[in-house]
Design an enzyme around this catalytic site. Structure first.
Site, mmCIF file in Angstrom:
data_model
loop_
_atom_site.group_PDB
_atom_site.id
_atom_site.type_symbol
_atom_site.label_atom_id
_atom_site.label_comp_id
_atom_site.label_asym_id
_atom_site.label_seq_id
_atom_site.Cartn_x
_atom_site.Cartn_y
_atom_site.Cartn_z
ATOM 1 N N ASP A 36 33.630 46.001 34.246
ATOM 2 C CA ASP A 36 33.628 45.375 35.578
ATOM 3 C C ASP A 36 32.249 45.544 36.220
ATOM 4 O OD1 ASP A 36 36.252 44.481 35.394
ATOM 5 O OD2 ASP A 36 36.817 45.231 37.383
ATOM 6 N N LYS A 77 33.104 60.950 27.461
ATOM 7 C CA LYS A 77 33.080 62.062 28.415
ATOM 8 C C LYS A 77 33.401 63.337 27.627
ATOM 9 C CE LYS A 77 32.892 63.632 32.711
ATOM 10 N NZ LYS A 77 31.685 63.603 33.564
ATOM 11 N N TYR A 88 45.442 54.168 27.133
ATOM 12 C CA TYR A 88 46.251 52.946 27.182
ATOM 13 C C TYR A 88 47.472 53.003 26.271
ATOM 14 C CZ TYR A 88 43.137 50.189 30.144
ATOM 15 O OH TYR A 88 42.438 49.699 31.205
ATOM 16 N N ASP A 91 29.700 58.755 33.336
ATOM 17 C CA ASP A 91 29.211 58.791 34.719
ATOM 18 C C ASP A 91 27.727 58.429 34.769
ATOM 19 O OD1 ASP A 91 28.845 61.167 33.334
ATOM 20 O OD2 ASP A 91 29.172 62.475 35.058
ATOM 21 N N ASP A 140 37.065 49.641 30.100
ATOM 22 C CA ASP A 140 37.633 48.831 31.173
ATOM 23 C C ASP A 140 36.753 48.926 32.419
ATOM 24 O OD1 ASP A 140 39.532 47.368 32.731
ATOM 25 O OD2 ASP A 140 40.235 49.287 33.549
HETATM 26 C C1 IPM Z 1 40.953 44.113 31.665
HETATM 27 C C2 IPM Z 1 42.036 44.348 32.673
HETATM 28 C C3 IPM Z 1 43.262 44.912 31.981
HETATM 29 C C4 IPM Z 1 42.873 46.217 31.342
HETATM 30 C C5 IPM Z 1 44.489 45.068 32.885
HETATM 31 C C6 IPM Z 1 44.853 43.792 33.584
HETATM 32 C C7 IPM Z 1 45.664 45.596 32.115
HETATM 33 O O1 IPM Z 1 41.580 45.162 33.683
HETATM 34 O O2 IPM Z 1 41.185 43.314 30.736
HETATM 35 O O3 IPM Z 1 39.882 44.705 31.792
HETATM 36 O O4 IPM Z 1 42.936 47.268 31.985
HETATM 37 O O5 IPM Z 1 42.502 46.197 30.179
HETATM 38 MG MG MG Z 2 39.480 45.581 33.571
#
Ligand code: IPM
Ligand code: MG
Length: 371
Positions: free
Chosen positions: A268, A207, A135, A240, A264
């Site tokens: 999710d 990783k 990042y 993974d 990140d």
């Molecule tokens: C998150 C989002 C952000 C990230 C994006 C929108 C830049 O996916 O907060 O997880 O990648 O950190």
């Molecule tokens: Mg995200």
């Protein structure tokens, strides 16, 4: 009295943050403190009108607040990345919010897609590093004629692929990740302290079998830091494999610490197993500076202004904000009220209910006052 800055942002951002504020106001009433809110006009609309993303003045002003309550950015009229990098990531970096704290917890009454798993099995926290890794924004695209400015990369590329970037048809792109000893140390230390207050287990997700330099350093620091926390059980896992274990054995996780990009991705996945993005909250934390709390879902422009979006992730983020500023009883009450609202079936469409965004906010705010 706490001064809290509000950035509603784009899409559903403003309407879900409005519900969050309602609930935090109720908590302030109940627990006898005051919040003074200040709204910041930051997001796609302003960008399209003025070309400004975040100004020096915005940043200076924001740094005077106890915390920032953030909705979402992202708008179909703006190229992907412009608002995300220019606003959200810039805030995280400017305020050096090196912890991205993301609880993965299945509340009672919420459906998880994981068969046979219950709230007892899904209760862990991901501590995502928030300022380094891929990042950092170091990268570029190189064509033949730009070779002088990218000599090192060009040479590497040439050695590996035998392409000399002489002509403009030869093109390459690169993006470099960075892990620093200090950057790894501070986030891993935070994770160790957190694990100590929980079930005392810490998993490092990386990783290191492929990206040996970056994550080799990460592992070295992990071992060093954890050496000072003998009461905590630690383990290494490859990212993974972790995507498998999150699904198969979520109960084996307590605190997970991981570099930015893997954090990140796996959060999710974490959001899904705790019942969906509508419930996933996060805090961007600088323990000695300005921290920012947000739902981890995006701006969902399709749902803007429809009063349909689920405000629970934002309200949960509000609970994290209260916890962060030291109002722990209020924070717990807000989380309990979210749980109760779910049990009572006062949930939005995404969770199988009929309630609107503002109904859910009203209901949770009333619970916070009276429950
Ligand atoms: C998150 C989002 C952000 C990230 C994006 C929108 C830049 O996916 O907060 O997880 O990648 O950190
Ligand atoms: Mg995200």
């Amino acid at each position: 009295m706490y001064r809290i800055a509000v950035i509603g942002g784009d899409g559903i951002g403003p309407e879900i943050v409005a519900e969050g504020r309602k609930v935090l106001e109720a908590a302030a009433d109940r627990f006898s403190f005051d919040i003074r809110w200040e709204e910041f006009d930051i997001g796609a609309e302003r960008y399209l009108e003025t070309g400004e993303l975040l100004t020096e003045e915005d940043l200076k002003e924001l740094s005077g607040f106890r915390a920032i309550y953030f909705g979402a950015v992202g708008d179909e009229r703006v190229l992907p990345g412009v608002l995300e990098k220019g606003i959200l990531l810039s805030l995280r970096f400017y305020f050096d919010q090196y912890i991205n704290l993301r609880p993965v917890r299945l509340l009672e009454g919420v459906t998880t897609p994981l068969a046979g798993k219950s709230p007892r099995d899904i209760d862990f926290v991901v501590v995502r590093e928030n300022t380094e890794d891929f990042y950092v924004g170091v990268g570029g695209r190189v064509r033949g004629r730009d070779r002088a400015t990218h000599e090192i990369v060009r040479n590497l590329y040439n050695i590996r692929f035998g392409i000399d970037c002489e002509s403009d048809a030869d093109e390459m792109a690169y993006q470099i990740g960075i892990i620093t000893r200090e950057g790894a140390k501070r986030v891993i230390t935070y994770a160790c302290d957190l694990a100590r207050r929980r079930r005392k287990k810490l998993t490092s997700v990386d990783k290191a079998n492929v990206l040996t330099d970056m994550y080799g350093l990460w592992r070295e620091v992990f071992s060093e830091v954890c050496g000072n926390y003998k009461d905590i059980t630690t383990e290494f896992a490859f990212v993974d494999a972790v995507t498998m274990w999150f699904v198969k054995n979520p109960e084996s996780f307590d605190v997970v610490v991981t570099p930015n990009m893997f954090g990140d991705i796996i959060t999710d996945l974490g959001a899904m197993i705790q019942g969906g993005l509508g419930l996933a909250a996060g805090g961007n934390i600088n323990p000695g500076g300005t921290s920012m709390f947000e739902p981890i879902h995006g701006s969902a422009p399709k749902y803007r202004g429809l009063n349909q979006a689920n405000p629970m992730a934002t309200i949960w983020a509000g609970s994290m904000l209260l916890d962060h500023i030291g109002e722990t009883a209020a924070a717990e009450k807000v989380l309990a009220a979210i749980g109760r609202s779910i049990k009572d079936g006062v949930v939005t469409k995404d969770m199988g209910g009929m309630s609107r965004t503002s109904d859910v906010g009203d209901y949770i705010a009333a619970l916070v006052k009276n429950m």
